[in-house]
Design a protein around this motif. Structure first.
Motif, PDB file in Angstrom:
ATOM      1  N   GLU A  45      11.033  -9.089  63.770  1.00 12.74           N
ATOM      2  CA  GLU A  45      11.466  -7.856  63.129  1.00 12.74           C
ATOM      3  C   GLU A  45      12.792  -7.382  63.709  1.00 12.74           C
ATOM      4  O   GLU A  45      13.115  -7.660  64.873  1.00 12.74           O
ATOM      5  CB  GLU A  45      10.407  -6.753  63.319  1.00 12.74           C
ATOM      6  N   THR A  48      17.542  -3.472  66.083  1.00 13.78           N
ATOM      7  CA  THR A  48      18.763  -2.695  65.919  1.00 13.78           C
ATOM      8  C   THR A  48      19.909  -3.635  65.595  1.00 13.78           C
ATOM      9  O   THR A  48      19.861  -4.814  65.919  1.00 13.78           O
ATOM     10  CB  THR A  48      19.084  -1.897  67.201  1.00 13.78           C
ATOM     11  N   TYR A  58      18.860   1.561  63.713  1.00 16.41           N
ATOM     12  CA  TYR A  58      17.706   1.332  64.581  1.00 16.41           C
ATOM     13  C   TYR A  58      16.409   1.359  63.791  1.00 16.41           C
ATOM     14  O   TYR A  58      16.263   2.144  62.844  1.00 16.41           O
ATOM     15  CB  TYR A  58      17.623   2.419  65.663  1.00 16.41           C
ATOM     16  N   ALA A  59      15.472   0.531  64.228  1.00 11.27           N
ATOM     17  CA  ALA A  59      14.118   0.654  63.716  1.00 11.27           C
ATOM     18  C   ALA A  59      13.533   1.983  64.183  1.00 11.27           C
ATOM     19  O   ALA A  59      13.881   2.486  65.258  1.00 11.27           O
ATOM     20  CB  ALA A  59      13.254  -0.502  64.221  1.00 11.27           C
ATOM     21  N   GLY A  60      12.633   2.529  63.375  1.00 16.55           N
ATOM     22  CA  GLY A  60      12.126   3.859  63.658  1.00 16.55           C
ATOM     23  C   GLY A  60      11.467   4.012  65.014  1.00 16.55           C
ATOM     24  O   GLY A  60      11.622   5.051  65.679  1.00 16.55           O
ATOM     25  N   ASP A  61      10.742   2.989  65.457  1.00 18.21           N
ATOM     26  CA  ASP A  61       9.976   3.157  66.686  1.00 18.21           C
ATOM     27  C   ASP A  61      10.814   2.994  67.953  1.00 18.21           C
ATOM     28  O   ASP A  61      10.307   3.210  69.057  1.00 18.21           O
ATOM     29  CB  ASP A  61       8.781   2.208  66.710  1.00 18.21           C
ATOM     30  N   VAL A  62      12.074   2.601  67.818  1.00 21.24           N
ATOM     31  CA  VAL A  62      12.930   2.500  69.002  1.00 21.24           C
ATOM     32  C   VAL A  62      14.029   3.563  68.991  1.00 21.24           C
ATOM     33  O   VAL A  62      14.750   3.708  69.979  1.00 21.24           O
ATOM     34  CB  VAL A  62      13.558   1.096  69.147  1.00 21.24           C
ATOM     35  N   GLN A  63      14.163   4.261  67.870  1.00 24.19           N
ATOM     36  CA  GLN A  63      15.183   5.303  67.762  1.00 24.19           C
ATOM     37  C   GLN A  63      15.017   6.309  68.895  1.00 24.19           C
ATOM     38  O   GLN A  63      13.927   6.802  69.162  1.00 24.19           O
ATOM     39  CB  GLN A  63      15.030   6.030  66.416  1.00 24.19           C
ATOM     40  N   ARG A  65      15.192   5.678  72.026  1.00 23.55           N
ATOM     41  CA  ARG A  65      14.833   5.003  73.276  1.00 23.55           C
ATOM     42  C   ARG A  65      15.761   3.829  73.579  1.00 23.55           C
ATOM     43  O   ARG A  65      16.045   3.534  74.733  1.00 23.55           O
ATOM     44  CB  ARG A  65      13.391   4.501  73.220  1.00 23.55           C
ATOM     45  N   ARG A  85       7.508   0.798  76.265  1.00 27.60           N
ATOM     46  CA  ARG A  85       6.073   0.909  75.994  1.00 27.60           C
ATOM     47  C   ARG A  85       5.449  -0.478  75.946  1.00 27.60           C
ATOM     48  O   ARG A  85       6.159  -1.455  75.635  1.00 27.60           O
ATOM     49  CB  ARG A  85       5.864   1.601  74.642  1.00 27.60           C
ATOM     50  N   GLU A  87       3.843  -1.791  73.681  1.00 29.47           N
ATOM     51  CA  GLU A  87       4.046  -2.378  72.349  1.00 29.47           C
ATOM     52  C   GLU A  87       5.465  -2.905  72.146  1.00 29.47           C
ATOM     53  O   GLU A  87       5.749  -3.524  71.125  1.00 29.47           O
ATOM     54  CB  GLU A  87       3.702  -1.361  71.245  1.00 29.47           C
ATOM     55  N   ASP A  88       6.350  -2.683  73.103  1.00 30.42           N
ATOM     56  CA  ASP A  88       7.681  -3.288  73.052  1.00 30.42           C
ATOM     57  C   ASP A  88       7.667  -4.718  73.577  1.00 30.42           C
ATOM     58  O   ASP A  88       8.697  -5.414  73.510  1.00 30.42           O
ATOM     59  CB  ASP A  88       8.681  -2.464  73.875  1.00 30.42           C
TER      60      ASP A  88
END
Length: 114
Positions: A45, A48, A58-63, A65, A85, A87-88
């Motif tokens: 996936e 960025t 950026y993908a939403g879940d890393v924006q 960070r 996290r 999940e990263d």
């Protein structure tokens, strides 16, 4: 064209890492370049990317960070990852879109422990 990613490793949740991807064989400053990741059992996936004009996405879940940047003198793109996290956790790849095709680096493993 070669891309060499580095900087991965093991970090605790909440920690930081900085990835680098050095390119050669391409006029780096002209092309967009991005970071992707692939977690175990999941599809690759986009994380960025950054255009030749330094416009970022950026993908939403890393924006908020993660931060991508590029150095057109060193032909290198960076990914600063903060507040990591579990999940990263994934293999992170850099990709440059040049000459009508995509060129991928080999990837660097990021493991985030809880």
């Amino acid at each position: 064209v070669q891309l060499q990613a580095s900087g991965g490793g093991l970090v605790q949740a909440g920690g930081s890492l900085r990835l680098s991807c050095r390119t050669s064989g391409v006029n780096f400053r002209l092309y967009p370049i991005g970071w992707y990741r692939q977690a175990p059992g999941k599809q690759r996936e986009l994380v960025t990317n950054i255009t030749s004009d330094h416009v970022t996405n950026y993908a939403g879940d890393v924006q908020g960070r993660f931060a991508i940047s590029r150095d057109n003198v060193r032909n290198t793109v960076y990914l600063q990852m903060n507040n990591l996290r579990p999940e990263d956790t994934a293999v992170y790849y850099c990709k440059v879109a040049a000459r009508g095709r995509d060129f991928w680096g080999r990837g660097t493993l990021v493991t985030v422990s809880s």
